[in-house]
Write a protein that holds these residues in place. Structure first.
Motif, PDB file in Angstrom:
ATOM      1  N   MET A  95     -15.519 -10.328 -14.931  1.00 57.96           N
ATOM      2  CA  MET A  95     -14.597 -10.236 -13.809  1.00 57.96           C
ATOM      3  C   MET A  95     -14.001  -8.830 -13.790  1.00 57.96           C
ATOM      4  SD  MET A  95     -11.306 -12.586 -12.848  1.00 57.96           S
ATOM      5  CE  MET A  95     -10.363 -12.111 -14.270  1.00 57.96           C
ATOM      6  N   THR A  96     -14.127  -8.164 -12.659  1.00 59.43           N
ATOM      7  CA  THR A  96     -13.623  -6.803 -12.508  1.00 59.43           C
ATOM      8  C   THR A  96     -12.637  -6.774 -11.346  1.00 59.43           C
ATOM      9  OG1 THR A  96     -15.778  -5.992 -13.252  1.00 59.43           O
ATOM     10  CG2 THR A  96     -14.303  -4.391 -12.237  1.00 59.43           C
ATOM     11  N   GLY A  97     -11.448  -6.244 -11.585  1.00 62.59           N
ATOM     12  CA  GLY A  97     -10.430  -6.173 -10.548  1.00 62.59           C
ATOM     13  C   GLY A  97     -10.405  -4.818  -9.863  1.00 62.59           C
ATOM     14  N   TYR A  98     -10.121  -4.831  -8.582  1.00 61.36           N
ATOM     15  CA  TYR A  98     -10.019  -3.617  -7.772  1.00 61.36           C
ATOM     16  C   TYR A  98      -8.773  -3.719  -6.904  1.00 61.36           C
ATOM     17  CZ  TYR A  98     -14.932  -2.901  -8.925  1.00 61.36           C
ATOM     18  OH  TYR A  98     -16.113  -2.724  -9.588  1.00 61.36           O
ATOM     19  N   ALA A  99      -8.210  -2.584  -6.565  1.00 62.04           N
ATOM     20  CA  ALA A  99      -7.077  -2.568  -5.636  1.00 62.04           C
ATOM     21  C   ALA A  99      -7.567  -2.983  -4.252  1.00 62.04           C
ATOM     22  CB  ALA A  99      -6.466  -1.177  -5.578  1.00 62.04           C
ATOM     23  N   ALA A 100      -6.755  -3.779  -3.569  1.00 58.94           N
ATOM     24  CA  ALA A 100      -7.122  -4.224  -2.222  1.00 58.94           C
ATOM     25  C   ALA A 100      -7.197  -3.015  -1.291  1.00 58.94           C
ATOM     26  CB  ALA A 100      -6.105  -5.224  -1.706  1.00 58.94           C
ATOM     27  N   PRO A 101      -8.257  -2.909  -0.491  1.00 54.38           N
ATOM     28  CA  PRO A 101      -8.366  -1.771   0.424  1.00 54.38           C
ATOM     29  C   PRO A 101      -7.338  -1.866   1.543  1.00 54.38           C
ATOM     30  CG  PRO A 101     -10.163  -3.307   0.791  1.00 54.38           C
ATOM     31  CD  PRO A 101      -9.410  -3.798  -0.400  1.00 54.38           C
ATOM     32  N   ARG A 102      -6.740  -0.749   1.874  1.00 51.27           N
ATOM     33  CA  ARG A 102      -5.698  -0.728   2.913  1.00 51.27           C
ATOM     34  C   ARG A 102      -6.268  -0.952   4.303  1.00 51.27           C
ATOM     35  NH1 ARG A 102      -0.995   3.327   1.335  1.00 51.27           N
ATOM     36  NH2 ARG A 102      -0.040   2.016   2.889  1.00 51.27           N
ATOM     37  N   SER A 145       3.117  -4.384   8.651  1.00 57.12           N
ATOM     38  CA  SER A 145       4.002  -5.016   7.667  1.00 57.12           C
ATOM     39  C   SER A 145       3.217  -5.480   6.438  1.00 57.12           C
ATOM     40  CB  SER A 145       4.738  -6.192   8.285  1.00 57.12           C
ATOM     41  OG  SER A 145       3.816  -7.160   8.733  1.00 57.12           O
ATOM     42  N   ASP A 146       1.912  -5.647   6.578  1.00 57.68           N
ATOM     43  CA  ASP A 146       1.075  -6.058   5.452  1.00 57.68           C
ATOM     44  C   ASP A 146       0.958  -4.970   4.392  1.00 57.68           C
ATOM     45  OD1 ASP A 146       0.625  -8.486   6.644  1.00 57.68           O
ATOM     46  OD2 ASP A 146      -1.354  -7.941   7.435  1.00 57.68           O
ATOM     47  N   LEU A 147       1.237  -3.714   4.755  1.00 60.77           N
ATOM     48  CA  LEU A 147       1.111  -2.623   3.792  1.00 60.77           C
ATOM     49  C   LEU A 147       2.057  -2.824   2.611  1.00 60.77           C
ATOM     50  CD1 LEU A 147       0.782   0.478   6.145  1.00 60.77           C
ATOM     51  CD2 LEU A 147      -1.013  -0.666   4.826  1.00 60.77           C
ATOM     52  N   ASP A 148       3.258  -3.321   2.880  1.00 62.29           N
ATOM     53  CA  ASP A 148       4.206  -3.581   1.789  1.00 62.29           C
ATOM     54  C   ASP A 148       3.701  -4.697   0.883  1.00 62.29           C
ATOM     55  OD1 ASP A 148       5.909  -1.628   2.737  1.00 62.29           O
ATOM     56  OD2 ASP A 148       7.048  -3.041   3.973  1.00 62.29           O
ATOM     57  N   LEU A 149       3.073  -5.700   1.479  1.00 57.10           N
ATOM     58  CA  LEU A 149       2.555  -6.819   0.696  1.00 57.10           C
ATOM     59  C   LEU A 149       1.357  -6.421  -0.149  1.00 57.10           C
ATOM     60  CD1 LEU A 149       2.693  -9.615   3.418  1.00 57.10           C
ATOM     61  CD2 LEU A 149       4.266  -9.280   1.513  1.00 57.10           C
ATOM     62  N   ALA A 150       0.633  -5.395   0.285  1.00 56.96           N
ATOM     63  CA  ALA A 150      -0.596  -5.003  -0.403  1.00 56.96           C
ATOM     64  C   ALA A 150      -0.342  -4.228  -1.686  1.00 56.96           C
ATOM     65  CB  ALA A 150      -1.464  -4.160   0.527  1.00 56.96           C
ATOM     66  N   GLN A 151       0.869  -3.722  -1.859  1.00 54.67           N
ATOM     67  CA  GLN A 151       1.165  -2.964  -3.074  1.00 54.67           C
ATOM     68  C   GLN A 151       0.892  -3.837  -4.287  1.00 54.67           C
ATOM     69  OE1 GLN A 151       1.132  -0.074  -2.580  1.00 54.67           O
ATOM     70  NE2 GLN A 151       3.007   0.874  -1.875  1.00 54.67           N
TER      71      GLN A 151
END
Length: 78
Positions: free
Chosen positions: A9-16, A23-29
């Motif tokens: 299992m490899t984790g990656y940051a969610a793409p913006r 408003s989803d940008l704050d949730l994506a942090q």
């Protein structure tokens, strides 16, 4: 070298760019998504096997093993 086939299992940051609302940008942090990636003795193979059937996964293991055996054959004849 030994044949090693692992799914990790490899984790990656969610793409913006995947966010639909400003408003989803704050949730994506700090949000991540995960992939089940194949790793061999040589390292990660950069492909995801999530959603593959049992038969597809077995076929991939056998294909990778065949490539490994071919490599051993080639390297032993040189």
């Amino acid at each position: 070298p030994d044949f090693i086939y692992a799914v990790e299992m490899t984790g990656y940051a969610a793409p913006r760019f995947a966010l639909t609302q400003p408003s989803d940008l704050d949730l994506a942090q700090g949000r991540e998504f995960y992939r089940a990636e194949v790793h061999l003795a040589e390292g990660g193979q950069q492909y995801d096997v999530v959603g593959w059937s049992r038969d597809q996964l077995i076929s991939d293991i056998l294909n990778q093993y065949e490539k490994h055996m071919h490599f051993l054959h080639i390297s032993s004849t040189e």
